[in-house]
Design an enzyme around this catalytic site. Structure first.
Site, PDB file in Angstrom:
ATOM      1  N   HIS A   7      35.108  -6.283 128.950  1.00  0.00           N
ATOM      2  CA  HIS A   7      34.494  -6.527 127.716  1.00  0.00           C
ATOM      3  C   HIS A   7      34.070  -5.519 127.183  1.00  0.00           C
ATOM      4  CE1 HIS A   7      31.002  -7.033 130.509  1.00  0.00           C
ATOM      5  NE2 HIS A   7      30.161  -6.474 129.383  1.00  0.00           N
ATOM      6  N   HIS A  79      27.770  -1.293 124.946  1.00  0.00           N
ATOM      7  CA  HIS A  79      28.564  -0.841 125.974  1.00  0.00           C
ATOM      8  C   HIS A  79      30.021  -1.275 126.207  1.00  0.00           C
ATOM      9  CE1 HIS A  79      26.717  -4.448 127.873  1.00  0.00           C
ATOM     10  NE2 HIS A  79      27.766  -4.392 128.478  1.00  0.00           N
ATOM     11  N   GLU A 130      29.648   0.196 132.041  1.00  0.00           N
ATOM     12  CA  GLU A 130      29.479  -0.547 132.850  1.00  0.00           C
ATOM     13  C   GLU A 130      30.701  -0.807 133.994  1.00  0.00           C
ATOM     14  OE1 GLU A 130      28.760  -4.648 131.472  1.00  0.00           O
ATOM     15  OE2 GLU A 130      27.877  -5.315 133.342  1.00  0.00           O
TER      16      GLU A 130
HETATM   17 CO    CO Z   1      28.246  -5.969 129.833  1.00  0.00          CO
END
Ligand code: CO
Length: 134
Positions: A7, A79, A130
């Site tokens: 994502h 992020h 991430e």
């Molecule tokens: Co995330």
């Protein structure tokens, strides 16, 4: 090492407005809001064929994204998240290569119930990154 883009997270000042923009203007499939008190955020998921966009909005008065929204009042990309097969092996390789893992270095359970780690933006082209064990 990294697999799919899981994502891209965007901090938004107004979840309803962000939902309307993606649902009505862009014609995307957008979820209802989910409060995640343990993460200090409310999330909305935009489901695309190949990945997801996650809207993040502060939940509670100690949200980890409150400062970001203060600095970026109209919102912004917060992020990116890549999938890895083995998060401990990924962490050890990243650390050996000099990347800084945020926090105590141990994976935490992320917004999807899977182990995640965040990598310092200064080591990744100015972008908080991430990794999530898929
Ligand atoms: Co995330």
């Amino acid at each position: 090492m990294i697999g799919k883009l899981n994502h891209v997270a965007i901090v938004v000042p107004d979840l309803a407005a962000a939902t309307a923009l993606y649902r009505n203007t862009l014609g995307a499939k957008v979820s209802e809001p989910h409060d995640l008190p343990e993460h200090g955020v409310t999330t909305v998921f935009v489901e695309l064929d190949n990945t997801k966009i996650e809207f993040l909005h502060p939940f509670g008065d100690k949200s980890p994204i409150a400062k970001f929204l203060e600095s970026n009042p109209t919102g912004g990309v917060h992020h990116v998240c890549f999938e890895v097969a083995d998060i401990m092996a990924a962490r050890d390789k990243l650390k050996a290569d000099g990347a800084r893992v945020i926090g105590d270095g141990n994976p935490k359970i992320g917004a999807h119930g899977k182990p995640v780690l965040f990598l310092h933006p200064k080591d990744f082209l100015g972008t908080l990154t991430e990794i999530e064990q898929a």
